[in-house]
Scaffold this motif. Sequence first.
Motif, PDB file in Angstrom:
ATOM      1  N   LEU A  43      -6.943  61.517 -60.992  1.00 31.04           N
ATOM      2  CA  LEU A  43      -5.540  61.588 -61.391  1.00 31.04           C
ATOM      3  C   LEU A  43      -4.877  62.798 -60.747  1.00 31.04           C
ATOM      4  N   ILE A  44      -3.688  62.582 -60.264  1.00 30.18           N
ATOM      5  CA  ILE A  44      -2.913  63.660 -59.674  1.00 30.18           C
ATOM      6  C   ILE A  44      -1.607  63.756 -60.439  1.00 30.18           C
ATOM      7  N   TRP A  45      -1.289  64.949 -60.910  1.00 31.12           N
ATOM      8  CA  TRP A  45      -0.069  65.178 -61.668  1.00 31.12           C
ATOM      9  C   TRP A  45       1.137  64.948 -60.772  1.00 31.12           C
ATOM     10  N   ASP A  93       9.295  67.436 -69.887  1.00 29.47           N
ATOM     11  CA  ASP A  93      10.325  68.481 -69.804  1.00 29.47           C
ATOM     12  C   ASP A  93      10.163  69.563 -70.861  1.00 29.47           C
ATOM     13  N   MET A  94       8.926  69.848 -71.183  1.00 30.29           N
ATOM     14  CA  MET A  94       8.620  71.004 -72.018  1.00 30.29           C
ATOM     15  C   MET A  94       7.409  71.668 -71.376  1.00 30.29           C
ATOM     16  N   ASP A  95       7.610  72.867 -70.856  1.00 33.15           N
ATOM     17  CA  ASP A  95       6.592  73.533 -70.047  1.00 33.15           C
ATOM     18  C   ASP A  95       5.243  73.657 -70.742  1.00 33.15           C
ATOM     19  N   LEU A  96       5.225  74.073 -72.003  1.00 36.23           N
ATOM     20  CA  LEU A  96       3.959  74.271 -72.713  1.00 36.23           C
ATOM     21  C   LEU A  96       3.162  72.967 -72.785  1.00 36.23           C
ATOM     22  N   ILE A  97       3.818  71.904 -73.190  1.00 39.04           N
ATOM     23  CA  ILE A  97       3.137  70.610 -73.331  1.00 39.04           C
ATOM     24  C   ILE A  97       2.734  70.069 -71.957  1.00 39.04           C
ATOM     25  N   ASP A  98       3.606  70.218 -70.964  1.00 37.74           N
ATOM     26  CA  ASP A  98       3.265  69.748 -69.618  1.00 37.74           C
ATOM     27  C   ASP A  98       2.046  70.491 -69.076  1.00 37.74           C
ATOM     28  N   THR A  99       1.971  71.784 -69.308  1.00 37.29           N
ATOM     29  CA  THR A  99       0.816  72.571 -68.862  1.00 37.29           C
ATOM     30  C   THR A  99      -0.453  72.084 -69.555  1.00 37.29           C
ATOM     31  N   CYS A 149      -0.495  71.904 -81.175  1.00 38.66           N
ATOM     32  CA  CYS A 149       0.744  72.405 -80.562  1.00 38.66           C
ATOM     33  C   CYS A 149       1.810  71.316 -80.501  1.00 38.66           C
ATOM     34  N   GLU A 150       1.398  70.148 -80.059  1.00 32.84           N
ATOM     35  CA  GLU A 150       2.344  69.051 -79.904  1.00 32.84           C
ATOM     36  C   GLU A 150       2.907  68.615 -81.261  1.00 32.84           C
TER      37      GLU A 150
END
Length: 129
Positions: A2-4, A11-17, A62-63
């Motif tokens: 898988l490639i991001w 569109d939420m940096d913490l969750i995307d990371t 977190c989510e």
Amino acid sequence: MLIWKDSYSIDMDLIDTQHKHLFDIGNQAYSLLKNGLKVDKYDEIIVIIEDLRSYTKYHFKCEEEYMLQVNYSGYEDQKKEHDAFIKKIDAIRLYDIDRNQQKYIEDLLGFIFNWILEHILQKDKLIMS
């Protein structure tokens, strides 16, 4: 593998990371699956499972906190899916891994990739819409 892609972002940096790290875990399993030189992969499988278990518990917490903070209407459904994911990981029997390591990695990889495709890329994207 898988490639991001940016289209996977919620569109939420913490969750995307955090989602990117789940991609990394899946890609670790993929690399292990494709490593034909290593016959006994048991220890590496255990490391991947433990990383998946601990990281998803952290990520889901977190989510879920974020969903509650923004009064997300789909929180209950998300929570149920998160709990089912953790339950499945917690139910892994070490005996099953050792019986057929290659098949187990394939199954684990399918589980991770399916989660990414069905949950992250579909349901988590609704959090910000």
